[in-house]
Design a protein around this motif. Structure first.
Motif, PDB file in Angstrom:
ATOM      1  N   PRO A   6       6.414   8.523   6.040  1.00 39.00           N
ATOM      2  CA  PRO A   6       6.033   9.187   4.782  1.00 39.00           C
ATOM      3  C   PRO A   6       6.017  10.692   4.996  1.00 39.00           C
ATOM      4  CG  PRO A   6       4.553   7.366   5.298  1.00 39.00           C
ATOM      5  CD  PRO A   6       5.398   7.583   6.507  1.00 39.00           C
ATOM      6  N   PRO A   7       6.396  11.517   4.011  1.00 38.07           N
ATOM      7  CA  PRO A   7       6.748  11.150   2.620  1.00 38.07           C
ATOM      8  C   PRO A   7       8.236  10.843   2.413  1.00 38.07           C
ATOM      9  CG  PRO A   7       6.541  13.519   2.797  1.00 38.07           C
ATOM     10  CD  PRO A   7       6.232  12.972   4.158  1.00 38.07           C
ATOM     11  N   ASN A  56       3.745   1.231   6.383  1.00 40.65           N
ATOM     12  CA  ASN A  56       4.236   2.145   5.346  1.00 40.65           C
ATOM     13  C   ASN A  56       5.462   2.926   5.800  1.00 40.65           C
ATOM     14  OD1 ASN A  56       3.072   3.831   7.201  1.00 40.65           O
ATOM     15  ND2 ASN A  56       1.913   5.053   5.723  1.00 40.65           N
ATOM     16  N   GLY A 105       0.786  -1.220   0.000  1.00 38.42           N
ATOM     17  CA  GLY A 105       0.000   0.000   0.000  1.00 38.42           C
ATOM     18  C   GLY A 105       0.818   1.270   0.000  1.00 38.42           C
ATOM     19  N   VAL A 106       2.055   1.207  -0.507  1.00 36.63           N
ATOM     20  CA  VAL A 106       2.902   2.399  -0.564  1.00 36.63           C
ATOM     21  C   VAL A 106       2.961   2.909  -2.006  1.00 36.63           C
ATOM     22  CG1 VAL A 106       4.271   1.610   1.388  1.00 36.63           C
ATOM     23  CG2 VAL A 106       5.024   1.069  -0.936  1.00 36.63           C
ATOM     24  N   THR A 107       3.420   4.140  -2.141  1.00 40.73           N
ATOM     25  CA  THR A 107       3.511   4.745  -3.467  1.00 40.73           C
ATOM     26  C   THR A 107       4.713   4.200  -4.228  1.00 40.73           C
ATOM     27  OG1 THR A 107       4.869   6.583  -2.698  1.00 40.73           O
ATOM     28  CG2 THR A 107       2.472   6.859  -2.582  1.00 40.73           C
ATOM     29  N   ARG A 108       4.706   4.473  -5.530  1.00 41.82           N
ATOM     30  CA  ARG A 108       5.827   4.059  -6.372  1.00 41.82           C
ATOM     31  C   ARG A 108       7.104   4.760  -5.930  1.00 41.82           C
ATOM     32  NH1 ARG A 108       5.971   4.820 -12.966  1.00 41.82           N
ATOM     33  NH2 ARG A 108       8.053   3.910 -13.304  1.00 41.82           N
ATOM     34  N   GLU A 109       6.976   6.029  -5.525  1.00 42.88           N
ATOM     35  CA  GLU A 109       8.143   6.780  -5.070  1.00 42.88           C
ATOM     36  C   GLU A 109       8.703   6.170  -3.794  1.00 42.88           C
ATOM     37  OE1 GLU A 109       9.322  11.432  -4.184  1.00 42.88           O
ATOM     38  OE2 GLU A 109       7.439  10.647  -3.376  1.00 42.88           O
ATOM     39  N   ALA A 110       7.820   5.758  -2.885  1.00 47.20           N
ATOM     40  CA  ALA A 110       8.264   5.160  -1.627  1.00 47.20           C
ATOM     41  C   ALA A 110       9.044   3.879  -1.888  1.00 47.20           C
ATOM     42  CB  ALA A 110       7.057   4.876  -0.736  1.00 47.20           C
ATOM     43  N   GLN A 111       8.551   3.059  -2.815  1.00 51.24           N
ATOM     44  CA  GLN A 111       9.245   1.810  -3.131  1.00 51.24           C
ATOM     45  C   GLN A 111      10.592   2.094  -3.782  1.00 51.24           C
ATOM     46  OE1 GLN A 111       8.027  -1.475  -2.377  1.00 51.24           O
ATOM     47  NE2 GLN A 111      10.203  -1.825  -2.767  1.00 51.24           N
TER      48      GLN A 111
END
Length: 229
Positions: free
Chosen positions: A178-179, A166, A142-148
């Motif tokens: 995050p972020p 997250n 459930g994380v963003t592409r940027e986080a990954q």
């Protein structure tokens, strides 16, 4: 039509006969079925005209699907000379010798089947499973592409990181919320040097990711025709 081809050699298959006399030709409804039992033995065939020839050797296979047989005419086990003959081209067959009884299963199969090292296969399987588990463990839920991308960048430089929801845990002491900016790092008060190092590395990796993104956008932007060209 396939049955007609197979039956074209019916009544022309000779089987071994004891007592030293010549093999007797016996009527057979299905020569391929008989030849199937002779795989590994020696046979002698004569093909039909106009290019009639006689072949003698060990029967490698008798395929009822393709309606053909394969004969190895070389007696030397170190080399082979295979002949593929359609059943429809066979005028007559003599079974010179049947294969010897083999109770060893695959160990006595001809051609010989190499031994399979199950230990090596199990090691490969375990390694593959471990790799898949590691990949799944390092995929944020459930994380963003940027986080990954940030997480993967930290792993590439061998920083020990793991997901906790997250949040990214670095060195088991620093939590990156995050972020995922340097100011989002929280570490133990008694280990400020670790927190500062994580912040510095995180800032550098975020800058590299941003520069890469800008290069990709620039490369994907179509350029118009040059003026004055």
């Amino acid at each position: 039509m396939g049955d007609d081809k197979r039956n074209s050699v019916a009544g022309k298959v000779a089987t071994p006969k004891t007592g030293g006399s010549s093999p007797a030709i016996q009527p057979l409804a299905d020569p391929l079925e008989t030849l199937g039992k002779a795989i590994g033995g020696r046979i002698k065939i004569t093909t039909t005209t106009p290019h009639s020839q006689t072949l003698e050797g060990s029967l490698f296979t008798a395929d009822p699907i393709l309606n053909l047989i394969a004969i190895n005419s070389r007696s030397n086990s170190a080399s082979s000379d295979y002949h593929i003959v359609p059943v429809s081209k066979i005028q007559n067959v003599q079974i010179l010798s049947l294969p010897a009884e083999r109770d060893g299963g695959f160990a006595s199969a001809q051609p010989p089947i190499g031994a399979v090292d199950t230990r090596v296969l199990r090691q490969r399987e375990d390694a593959r499973v471990a790799k898949l588990k590691e990949k799944e463990m390092n995929r944020g839920k459930g994380v963003t592409r940027e986080a990954q991308a940030i997480y993967d960048a930290l792993r590439r430089i061998n920083m020990p990181v793991r997901w906790h929801g997250n949040q990214i845990i670095a060195h088991d002491t620093v939590i990156i919320f995050p972020p995922y900016k340097p100011e989002d790092c929280r570490g133990q008060s008694n280990k400020p040097e670790v927190t500062n190092r994580v912040k510095k590395v995180l800032e550098g990796e975020r800058r590299k990711l941003k520069e890469k993104e800008e290069r990709e956008k620039k490369a994907a932007t179509p350029t118009g025709p040059r003026k004055g060209g």
